[in-house]
Design a protein around this motif. Structure first.
Motif, PDB file in Angstrom:
ATOM      1  N   ASP A   1      54.825  16.270  73.641  1.00  0.00           N
ATOM      2  CA  ASP A   1      55.005  17.602  73.049  1.00  0.00           C
ATOM      3  C   ASP A   1      55.562  18.578  74.083  1.00  0.00           C
ATOM      4  OD1 ASP A   1      54.039  16.722  70.614  1.00  0.00           O
ATOM      5  OD2 ASP A   1      52.018  17.525  70.920  1.00  0.00           O
ATOM      6  N   SER A   2      55.036  18.528  75.299  1.00  0.00           N
ATOM      7  CA  SER A   2      55.487  19.457  76.334  1.00  0.00           C
ATOM      8  C   SER A   2      56.936  19.205  76.735  1.00  0.00           C
ATOM      9  CB  SER A   2      54.581  19.356  77.565  1.00  0.00           C
ATOM     10  OG  SER A   2      54.813  18.164  78.290  1.00  0.00           O
TER      11      SER A   2
ATOM     12  N   GLU B   1      59.917  14.187  70.113  1.00  0.00           N
ATOM     13  CA  GLU B   1      59.210  14.058  68.841  1.00  0.00           C
ATOM     14  C   GLU B   1      58.905  12.609  68.477  1.00  0.00           C
ATOM     15  OE1 GLU B   1      61.376  16.082  65.808  1.00  0.00           O
ATOM     16  OE2 GLU B   1      61.239  18.048  66.787  1.00  0.00           O
TER      17      GLU B   1
ATOM     18  N   ARG C   1      55.370   9.197  65.193  1.00  0.00           N
ATOM     19  CA  ARG C   1      55.859   9.500  66.533  1.00  0.00           C
ATOM     20  C   ARG C   1      56.436   8.277  67.247  1.00  0.00           C
ATOM     21  NH1 ARG C   1      53.660  14.353  68.572  1.00  0.00           N
ATOM     22  NH2 ARG C   1      55.321  14.143  70.138  1.00  0.00           N
TER      23      ARG C   1
ATOM     24  N   THR D   1      48.850  18.711  82.780  1.00  0.00           N
ATOM     25  CA  THR D   1      49.793  17.681  82.350  1.00  0.00           C
ATOM     26  C   THR D   1      49.701  16.458  83.243  1.00  0.00           C
ATOM     27  OG1 THR D   1      51.309  19.382  81.549  1.00  0.00           O
ATOM     28  CG2 THR D   1      52.217  17.196  81.906  1.00  0.00           C
TER      29      THR D   1
ATOM     30  N   GLU E   1      45.889  10.684  73.389  1.00  0.00           N
ATOM     31  CA  GLU E   1      46.094  12.113  73.149  1.00  0.00           C
ATOM     32  C   GLU E   1      46.820  12.767  74.319  1.00  0.00           C
ATOM     33  OE1 GLU E   1      42.160  13.534  72.367  1.00  0.00           O
ATOM     34  OE2 GLU E   1      41.968  12.349  70.514  1.00  0.00           O
ATOM     35  N   ASP E   2      46.494  12.333  75.542  1.00  0.00           N
ATOM     36  CA  ASP E   2      47.190  12.871  76.717  1.00  0.00           C
ATOM     37  C   ASP E   2      48.681  12.572  76.662  1.00  0.00           C
ATOM     38  OD1 ASP E   2      44.946  13.969  77.876  1.00  0.00           O
ATOM     39  OD2 ASP E   2      44.596  12.303  79.244  1.00  0.00           O
TER      40      ASP E   2
ATOM     41  N   ARG F   1      49.407   8.013  65.051  1.00  0.00           N
ATOM     42  CA  ARG F   1      50.570   8.850  64.768  1.00  0.00           C
ATOM     43  C   ARG F   1      51.799   7.981  64.567  1.00  0.00           C
ATOM     44  NH1 ARG F   1      50.751  14.222  65.762  1.00  0.00           N
ATOM     45  NH2 ARG F   1      52.619  13.971  64.482  1.00  0.00           N
TER      46      ARG F   1
ATOM     47  N   HIS G   1      38.168  12.249  78.285  1.00  0.00           N
ATOM     48  CA  HIS G   1      39.555  12.393  77.861  1.00  0.00           C
ATOM     49  C   HIS G   1      39.962  11.163  77.055  1.00  0.00           C
ATOM     50  CE1 HIS G   1      40.011   9.708  81.294  1.00  0.00           C
ATOM     51  NE2 HIS G   1      41.173   9.349  80.796  1.00  0.00           N
TER      52      HIS G   1
ATOM     53  N   LEU H   1      50.534  11.964  73.984  1.00  0.00           N
ATOM     54  CA  LEU H   1      51.137  12.771  72.922  1.00  0.00           C
ATOM     55  C   LEU H   1      51.312  14.225  73.366  1.00  0.00           C
ATOM     56  CD1 LEU H   1      49.254  11.287  69.852  1.00  0.00           C
ATOM     57  CD2 LEU H   1      51.720  11.164  70.258  1.00  0.00           C
ATOM     58  N   ASP H   2      50.320  14.761  74.079  1.00  0.00           N
ATOM     59  CA  ASP H   2      50.459  16.126  74.594  1.00  0.00           C
ATOM     60  C   ASP H   2      51.617  16.218  75.590  1.00  0.00           C
ATOM     61  OD1 ASP H   2      48.298  16.968  73.109  1.00  0.00           O
ATOM     62  OD2 ASP H   2      46.870  16.888  74.770  1.00  0.00           O
ATOM     63  N   LEU H   3      51.775  15.204  76.429  1.00  0.00           N
ATOM     64  CA  LEU H   3      52.891  15.194  77.368  1.00  0.00           C
ATOM     65  C   LEU H   3      54.223  15.188  76.634  1.00  0.00           C
ATOM     66  CD1 LEU H   3      54.146  14.922  80.194  1.00  0.00           C
ATOM     67  CD2 LEU H   3      53.782  12.454  80.029  1.00  0.00           C
TER      68      LEU H   3
END
Length: 263
Positions: free
Chosen positions: A78-79, A83, A107, A2, A71-72, A104, A67, A74-76
């Motif tokens: 999500d964690s 939303e 989002r 993360t 995307e990083d 996205r 990388h 968005l992954d953060l």
């Protein structure tokens, strides 16, 4: 892994899920510390606020693979269970915000772009010459020279000595992390369709900034479905550090208009 980040859900944890979320995305000259002047005020206004270091900056080392920063992020989110969020991006962080909003749109509630880049921008000779000079200094082992080049290029006349030293520290740290990158590290670029961006957007430019970023901000109302342009005549490339109180007030005004905190 993360991204290194700070997250302030809300003073009232039970209500945190109902509060608008803000994501602060830093420039390529700085790290998440550039938002120190805005962070407390936005949190105290009742927003859920997250700021992160992109890979290769601050406390986020580069991985041994390519990388993608969008995307990083968005992954953060999500964690963290976020939303939908407002994206506030400075320079390269603004480019990442636009990529997220295009890939996205579901989002992204709104965007503020401070002297931002956009995916696919073709640099002017002035910007290309800056990049070439920075590369020459780094290849010659003159990291301090490259740091000073960035400070002189990106900070406007309103930045005082304290701000200049803070930017020196963040840029120096970025060079240290990037020069220690493992084999295979690098950014993965993704083509995006700007017509897919739906979020309302405030595109801010600086009257003392390089022409590239002034031109990008002026064109965004033509490229995005719901964008308006505001130029700050006094600003260089990092207005949030040059006149922090003025930029904080600007952000709060836009947020009250687009994503107000429920009373």
């Amino acid at each position: 892994m993360t991204l290194a980040h700070d997250y302030a859900p809300d003073h009232d944890d039970d209500a945190a899920g109902d509060r608008p979320a803000l994501v602060l995305l830093h420039s390529a000259v700085c790290d998440r510390g550039m938002w120190d002047p805005q962070w407390p005020d936005l949190v105290n206004s009742g927003y859920r606020v997250v700021r992160c270091d992109f890979r290769g900056f601050g406390e986020s080392p580069l991985p041994d693979r390519r990388h993608n920063d969008a995307e990083d992020v968005l992954d953060l989110l999500d964690s963290l269970g976020v939303e939908r969020a407002v994206l506030i991006g400075s320079s390269y962080g603004g480019e990442v915000a636009v990529e997220i909003a295009a890939r996205r749109p579901d989002r992204v509630a709104a965007m503020v772009l401070l002297c931002a880049g956009v995916p696919g921008h073709q640099p002017t000779d002035e910007l290309r010459e800056f990049g070439d000079r920075e590369d020459e200094l780094i290849e010659a082992g003159d990291v301090e020279g490259a740091v000073e080049l960035n400070v002189d290029t990106w900070l406007g006349p309103d930045a005082d000595a304290v701000v200049r030293e803070r930017v020196r520290g963040m840029q120096r740290r970025a060079f240290e992390v990037q020069l220690a990158a493992p084999e295979g590290a690098g950014r993965k670029r993704v083509e995006v369709d700007l017509a897919a961006v739906e979020a309302p957007c405030l595109a801010v430019s600086g009257g003392r900034d390089l022409a590239d970023f002034r031109q990008i901000a002026a064109r965004l109302p033509e490229l995005l479905a719901d964008a308006r342009h505001l130029e700050l005549p006094w600003a260089g490339h990092l207005p949030g550090l040059e006149r922090p109180a003025e930029v904080t007030a600007l952000l709060n005004g836009f947020l009250r208009e687009t994503v107000p905190v429920a009373g």
